[in-house]
Design a protein around this motif. Structure first.
Motif, PDB file in Angstrom:
ATOM      1  N   LEU A  24     -16.540  -6.619  20.746  1.00 27.03           N
ATOM      2  CA  LEU A  24     -17.332  -7.944  20.849  1.00 27.03           C
ATOM      3  C   LEU A  24     -15.935  -8.892  20.470  1.00 27.03           C
ATOM      4  CD1 LEU A  24     -20.772  -7.342  19.094  1.00 27.03           C
ATOM      5  CD2 LEU A  24     -20.243  -7.982  21.636  1.00 27.03           C
ATOM      6  N   HIS A  25     -15.386  -8.668  19.397  1.00 28.89           N
ATOM      7  CA  HIS A  25     -14.195  -9.569  19.207  1.00 28.89           C
ATOM      8  C   HIS A  25     -13.087  -9.702  20.181  1.00 28.89           C
ATOM      9  CE1 HIS A  25     -11.436 -11.803  16.596  1.00 28.89           C
ATOM     10  NE2 HIS A  25     -10.484 -11.371  17.069  1.00 28.89           N
ATOM     11  N   ALA A  27     -13.689  -9.121  23.397  1.00 28.95           N
ATOM     12  CA  ALA A  27     -14.299  -9.758  24.353  1.00 28.95           C
ATOM     13  C   ALA A  27     -14.387 -11.369  24.090  1.00 28.95           C
ATOM     14  CB  ALA A  27     -15.836  -9.285  24.876  1.00 28.95           C
ATOM     15  N   THR A  28     -14.632 -11.636  22.921  1.00 23.60           N
ATOM     16  CA  THR A  28     -14.777 -13.003  22.781  1.00 23.60           C
ATOM     17  C   THR A  28     -13.673 -13.857  22.946  1.00 23.60           C
ATOM     18  OG1 THR A  28     -16.562 -12.588  21.034  1.00 23.60           O
ATOM     19  CG2 THR A  28     -15.624 -14.772  20.981  1.00 23.60           C
ATOM     20  N   ILE A  29     -12.521 -13.262  22.644  1.00 24.68           N
ATOM     21  CA  ILE A  29     -11.272 -14.145  22.815  1.00 24.68           C
ATOM     22  C   ILE A  29     -10.674 -13.916  24.281  1.00 24.68           C
ATOM     23  CG2 ILE A  29     -10.683 -13.925  20.330  1.00 24.68           C
ATOM     24  CD1 ILE A  29      -8.674 -11.717  21.124  1.00 24.68           C
ATOM     25  N   GLY A  30     -11.553 -13.258  25.058  1.00 22.94           N
ATOM     26  CA  GLY A  30     -11.118 -13.265  26.748  1.00 22.94           C
ATOM     27  C   GLY A  30     -10.615 -12.176  27.147  1.00 22.94           C
ATOM     28  N   ASN A  31     -10.436 -10.912  26.625  1.00 25.43           N
ATOM     29  CA  ASN A  31     -10.164  -9.581  26.833  1.00 25.43           C
ATOM     30  C   ASN A  31     -11.451  -9.193  27.838  1.00 25.43           C
ATOM     31  OD1 ASN A  31      -7.298  -9.081  25.670  1.00 25.43           O
ATOM     32  ND2 ASN A  31      -8.490  -9.784  24.179  1.00 25.43           N
ATOM     33  N   MET A  45     -26.028   0.531  22.757  1.00 20.15           N
ATOM     34  CA  MET A  45     -24.965  -0.032  23.532  1.00 20.15           C
ATOM     35  C   MET A  45     -25.737  -1.332  24.115  1.00 20.15           C
ATOM     36  SD  MET A  45     -22.071   0.043  25.041  1.00 20.15           S
ATOM     37  CE  MET A  45     -21.448   1.775  25.132  1.00 20.15           C
ATOM     38  N   ASN A  46     -27.031  -1.197  24.230  1.00 20.36           N
ATOM     39  CA  ASN A  46     -27.803  -2.331  24.892  1.00 20.36           C
ATOM     40  C   ASN A  46     -27.704  -3.330  23.814  1.00 20.36           C
ATOM     41  OD1 ASN A  46     -28.362  -0.990  27.377  1.00 20.36           O
ATOM     42  ND2 ASN A  46     -30.312  -0.196  26.693  1.00 20.36           N
ATOM     43  N   GLU A  47     -27.669  -3.110  22.586  1.00 25.16           N
ATOM     44  CA  GLU A  47     -27.599  -4.295  21.759  1.00 25.16           C
ATOM     45  C   GLU A  47     -26.307  -4.733  21.680  1.00 25.16           C
ATOM     46  OE1 GLU A  47     -28.592  -2.107  17.806  1.00 25.16           O
ATOM     47  OE2 GLU A  47     -30.650  -1.864  18.522  1.00 25.16           O
ATOM     48  N   THR A  48     -25.011  -3.933  21.873  1.00 31.41           N
ATOM     49  CA  THR A  48     -23.971  -4.333  21.986  1.00 31.41           C
ATOM     50  C   THR A  48     -23.697  -5.401  23.016  1.00 31.41           C
ATOM     51  OG1 THR A  48     -22.705  -2.436  20.939  1.00 31.41           O
ATOM     52  CG2 THR A  48     -21.521  -3.912  22.175  1.00 31.41           C
ATOM     53  N   LEU A  49     -24.178  -5.043  24.356  1.00 31.19           N
ATOM     54  CA  LEU A  49     -24.329  -6.052  25.489  1.00 31.19           C
ATOM     55  C   LEU A  49     -24.996  -7.329  25.346  1.00 31.19           C
ATOM     56  CD1 LEU A  49     -24.504  -3.076  28.357  1.00 31.19           C
ATOM     57  CD2 LEU A  49     -22.432  -4.154  27.338  1.00 31.19           C
ATOM     58  N   GLU A  54     -25.384 -13.094  23.994  1.00 32.98           N
ATOM     59  CA  GLU A  54     -25.676 -14.287  22.974  1.00 32.98           C
ATOM     60  C   GLU A  54     -24.380 -14.880  22.470  1.00 32.98           C
ATOM     61  OE1 GLU A  54     -27.426 -12.059  19.673  1.00 32.98           O
ATOM     62  OE2 GLU A  54     -29.101 -11.733  20.762  1.00 32.98           O
ATOM     63  N   ARG A  55     -23.186 -14.221  22.525  1.00 34.45           N
ATOM     64  CA  ARG A  55     -21.903 -15.120  22.418  1.00 34.45           C
ATOM     65  C   ARG A  55     -21.533 -15.805  23.473  1.00 34.45           C
ATOM     66  NH1 ARG A  55     -18.264 -11.721  18.420  1.00 34.45           N
ATOM     67  NH2 ARG A  55     -19.760 -10.803  16.917  1.00 34.45           N
ATOM     68  N   GLY A  56     -22.027 -15.646  24.650  1.00 35.76           N
ATOM     69  CA  GLY A  56     -21.545 -16.391  25.496  1.00 35.76           C
ATOM     70  C   GLY A  56     -20.409 -15.712  26.553  1.00 35.76           C
TER      71      GLY A  56
END
Length: 270
Positions: A24-25, A27-31, A45-49, A54-56
């Motif tokens: 998540l980190h 992906a949050t910064i653009g990777n 895994m569904n919870e991760t997705l 939720e983080r946009g």
């Protein structure tokens, strides 16, 4: 947060715990992130997705792949699926692991001595923690070498944990992975591909610490502390940063990332 360069990274064991926090980190910064985990972890895994949504984080930036890192053929398929989805791979985070939670007490209580551990459990832990990491690295490294760029991050543990009484086979498995980190770094010297170890620096609040241990979970390290150092290793660390270990709870996010790395890093494998 760690500057992103829109890189593609595979994170194993990404459905929960440290793997989820790293995925998540990143992906949050653009990777862009390929999240690998077992079919039995589909709900997690569904919870991760869902957390990513939720983080946009755009839906095309992070996806799940199901399979078993102990199966070398499946590891090749993870690489192929990532290449098909994103067109490139820049990094691998070997996080998938089995801890001590299925063997006995983790924090406190009576632990099993090495000869009391069921042989099937010993083999399972070594197979996931050591062989699984090798399988993934072996599958992805030719692609990285061909590109003359790549970053492999092996999630290990603190040295006292490796040597703790009653901590077989987890301790030996992580010691083997740390030794492999240095060997692989030497084997890849001059290729543009680096290999480093990253560890929390203490017990983390994941399912590897079972509720039955009765510990105050507020005192455990948050898995999210692994994100910034991992992002730096994938996105910013140069080719001269290889064969080292970085301790996440020493990483000071208030510092410039390069300075934080100098504070939290040291040579790997003793």
């Amino acid at each position: 947060m760690g500057e992103s360069t829109d890189r593609v990274v595979i994170v194993t064991g990404a459905a929960q715990g440290i793997g989820r926090a790293i995925a998540l980190h990143m992906a949050t910064i653009g990777n862009r992130v390929a999240c690998v985990d077992l079919p039995a972890c589909r709900d997690e895994m569904n919870e991760t997705l869902a957390s990513a949504k939720e983080r946009g984080i755009p839906g095309d930036q992070l996806f799940g792949i199901f399979g078993d890192v102990t199966q070398d053929g499946e590891c090749v398929s993870f690489v192929e699926a990532t290449l098909q989805r994103f067109g490139a791979i820049h990094g691998l985070v070997n996080n998938a692991a089995i801890g001590m939670q299925f063997i006995g007490h983790v924090l406190g209580g009576q632990r099993k001595r090495f000869f009391e551990v069921p042989i099937e459990r010993w083999r399972e832990v070594i197979n996931v923690n050591v062989n699984g990491s090798f399988n993934m690295a072996r599958a992805v490294t030719p692609h990285l070498v061909e590109r003359h760029f790549g970053r492999i991050v092996n999630i290990t543990t603190s040295y006292p944990t490796m040597l703790m009484a009653g901590f077989s086979p987890y301790g030996p498995s992580k010691a083997a992975l740390e030794a492999a980190t240095v060997i692989w770094a030497k084997d890849l010297d001059g290729t543009g591909v680096t290999v480093n170890a990253l560890l929390p620096g203490g017990a983390a609040d994941t399912k590897q610490i079972p509720a039955s241990d009765g510990v105050d979970r507020e005192k455990l390290l948050r898995p999210e502390i692994m994100g910034p150092p991992c992002a730096w290793l994938i996105n910013q660390a140069g080719a001269d940063i290889s064969g080292q270990r970085f301790i996440a709870n020493v990483w000071d996010v208030a510092l410039n990332p390069d300075e934080a790395a100098r504070k939290a890093g040291s040579s790997a494998a003793w």
